[in-house]
Design an enzyme around this catalytic site. Structure first.
Site, short mmCIF file in Angstrom:
data_model
loop_
_atom_site.label_atom_id
_atom_site.label_comp_id
_atom_site.label_asym_id
_atom_site.label_seq_id
_atom_site.Cartn_x
_atom_site.Cartn_y
_atom_site.Cartn_z
N CYS A 187 0.79 -1.24 0.00
CA CYS A 187 0.00 0.00 0.00
C CYS A 187 0.82 1.29 0.00
O CYS A 187 0.38 2.30 -0.51
CB CYS A 187 -1.02 0.01 1.13
SG CYS A 187 -0.30 0.11 2.77
N LYS A 193 -4.62 -6.58 15.28
CA LYS A 193 -4.48 -5.15 15.00
C LYS A 193 -5.83 -4.57 14.60
O LYS A 193 -6.47 -5.15 13.74
CB LYS A 193 -3.47 -5.02 13.88
CG LYS A 193 -3.26 -3.64 13.33
CD LYS A 193 -2.22 -3.75 12.27
CE LYS A 193 -1.97 -2.42 11.64
NZ LYS A 193 -1.01 -2.54 10.57
N GLU A 213 -8.69 -16.92 10.66
CA GLU A 213 -7.52 -16.30 10.02
C GLU A 213 -6.23 -16.80 10.69
O GLU A 213 -5.26 -17.13 10.01
CB GLU A 213 -7.58 -14.77 10.16
CG GLU A 213 -8.50 -14.06 9.16
CD GLU A 213 -7.91 -13.99 7.76
OE1 GLU A 213 -6.80 -14.51 7.52
OE2 GLU A 213 -8.57 -13.42 6.87
N LYS A 218 -6.16 -8.67 11.13
CA LYS A 218 -6.06 -7.23 10.92
C LYS A 218 -7.41 -6.73 10.44
O LYS A 218 -7.93 -7.17 9.41
CB LYS A 218 -4.98 -6.92 9.88
CG LYS A 218 -4.90 -5.43 9.59
CD LYS A 218 -3.73 -5.09 8.71
CE LYS A 218 -3.75 -3.62 8.35
NZ LYS A 218 -2.60 -3.24 7.52
C1 PBG Z 1 -0.40 -1.09 5.86
C2 PBG Z 1 -0.47 -0.86 7.29
C3 PBG Z 1 -1.38 -0.03 7.94
C4 PBG Z 1 -0.97 0.02 9.28
C5 PBG Z 1 0.14 -0.81 9.41
N1 PBG Z 1 0.42 -1.37 8.16
C6 PBG Z 1 -2.47 0.79 7.44
C7 PBG Z 1 -3.60 0.23 6.74
O1 PBG Z 1 -3.80 -0.97 6.64
O2 PBG Z 1 -4.34 1.04 6.22
C8 PBG Z 1 -1.62 0.84 10.34
C9 PBG Z 1 -0.78 1.13 11.52
C10 PBG Z 1 -1.23 2.24 12.37
O3 PBG Z 1 -2.32 2.80 12.22
O4 PBG Z 1 -0.45 2.58 13.25
N2 PBG Z 1 -0.43 -2.29 5.38
#
Ligand code: PBG
Length: 323
Positions: free
Chosen positions: A123, A249, A234, A196
């Site tokens: 991303c 997360k 998952e 996640k």
């Molecule tokens: C991207 C990623 C994200 C975060 C960690 N890796 C953002 C998303 O998925 O949009 C978020 C971490 C944070 O908010 O501190 N793969």
């Protein structure tokens, strides 16, 4: 069970030393991971509005920051990269000379004992800001796997101790495990963001990583925050595919998920205390609405109490000073 007046729970709360003696959860800096953002250039320190105390740093400045954090006792960092250019294939993610790969080589040479972890995702590197590549307007799962696996191998080659896939494509842990093993990195662990969620609490991170999706959102691949059984599925799949650590997360909105994963699996469990969780406390503290240190310690303690072994937190460096 005896009750009042025989039982008086306040007896053990009477002094600080008594309370410390019966404390069930403690914060140990060895469990904490500091996220860091690396960007191109030299002498660059670009503070982030939504993440007070955190900055995008060029490799030279990153080394300085790591030097300071290490001196304070921080043992682990998690790297995110902001590339020079973005394209549809996220080329910057797996470029041998990409921003994270350059940072890794530099840090590996200077800090041989530091635990160097990397976020494996597309991303930050795709022009559209999604975590995989597009095909007919959709995020193409299987096409993305090969690129994610290449990214992980290039991180291992550049000196990463562990890779952390955060893209939420199906099958990525297996694809990364196979690629690492074939590339001669059988010893490199996969710290998988197994559960996640498509969370609103990633807001400040997207400014930091410049990874806001150009269209749509991530709900087609990240999990629905309403679900916990799905999180266990998952995790089970990631374990079967070869994950070494399971990460949940975000952290505070998911304490029940952390607990459920802890109870079901024997792998180390991690939790990511994400940008929004940190920013909320920082913002309220800046207005004098709450005491930052106490709120941070309580938050991090709650994450440990829920069952996390490892905590990724933007407070890690400050925590080193507090402990
Ligand atoms: C991207 C990623 C994200 C975060 C960690 N890796 C953002 C998303 O998925 O949009 C978020 C971490 C944070 O908010 O501190 N793969």
């Amino acid at each position: 069970m005896t009750t009042f007046p025989t039982t008086r729970l306040r007896r053990l709360r009477r002094t600080g030393r008594l309370r410390a003696l019966v404390r069930e959860t403690r914060l140990d800096l060895a469990d904490f991971v500091q996220p860091l953002f690396v960007c191109p250039g030299e002498g660059v320190v670009r503070p982030l509005e939504g993440l007070p105390g955190i900055a995008q740093r060029s490799v030279d400045e990153l080394c300085r920051e790591v030097e300071e954090a290490s001196a304070l006792g921080v043992s682990s960092v998690l790297l995110f990269g902001i590339p020079e250019e973005k394209d549809d294939e996220g080329t910057g993610a797996y470029d041998e000379d990409g921003i994270v790969q350059r940072a890794l080589r530099e840090l590996r040479g200077r800090f041989p004992e530091l635990v160097l972890m990397t976020d494996v995702c597309l991303c930050e590197y795709t022009a559209h800001g999604h975590c995989g590549v597009l095909e007919d307007g959709e995020i193409a799962n299987d096409l993305s796997l090969e690129l994610l696996a290449r990214t992980a191998v290039s991180h291992a080659e550049a000196g990463a101790d562990a890779v952390c896939p955060s893209d939420m494509m199906d099958g990525r842990v297996g694809a990364i495990r196979t690629a690492l093993d074939e590339g001669g990195f059988a010893e490199t662990p996969i710290v998988s963001y197994a559960a996640k969620y498509a969370s609103a609490f990633y807001g400040p991170f997207r400014e930091a990583a410049e990874s806001t999706p150009a269209f749509g959102d991530r709900r087609g691949y990240q999990m629905d925050p309403a679900n916990v059984r799905e999180a266990l599925r998952e995790c089970a799949l990631d374990v079967a595919e070869g994950a070494d650590v399971l990460i949940v997360k975000p952290a505070l909105p998911c304490l029940d998920v952390i607990r459920a994963v802890r109870e079901r699996f024997d792998l180390p469990v991690g939790a990511y205390n994400v940008s929004g969780e940190y920013a909320m406390v920082k913002a309220a503290a800046a207005r004098g609405w709450l005491a930052e240190r106490e709120a941070a310690l309580e938050s991090l303690g709650a994450i440990k109490r829920a069952g996390a072994d490892i905590v990724v937190s933007y407070w890690t460096k400050e925590l080193a000073r507090w402990l």
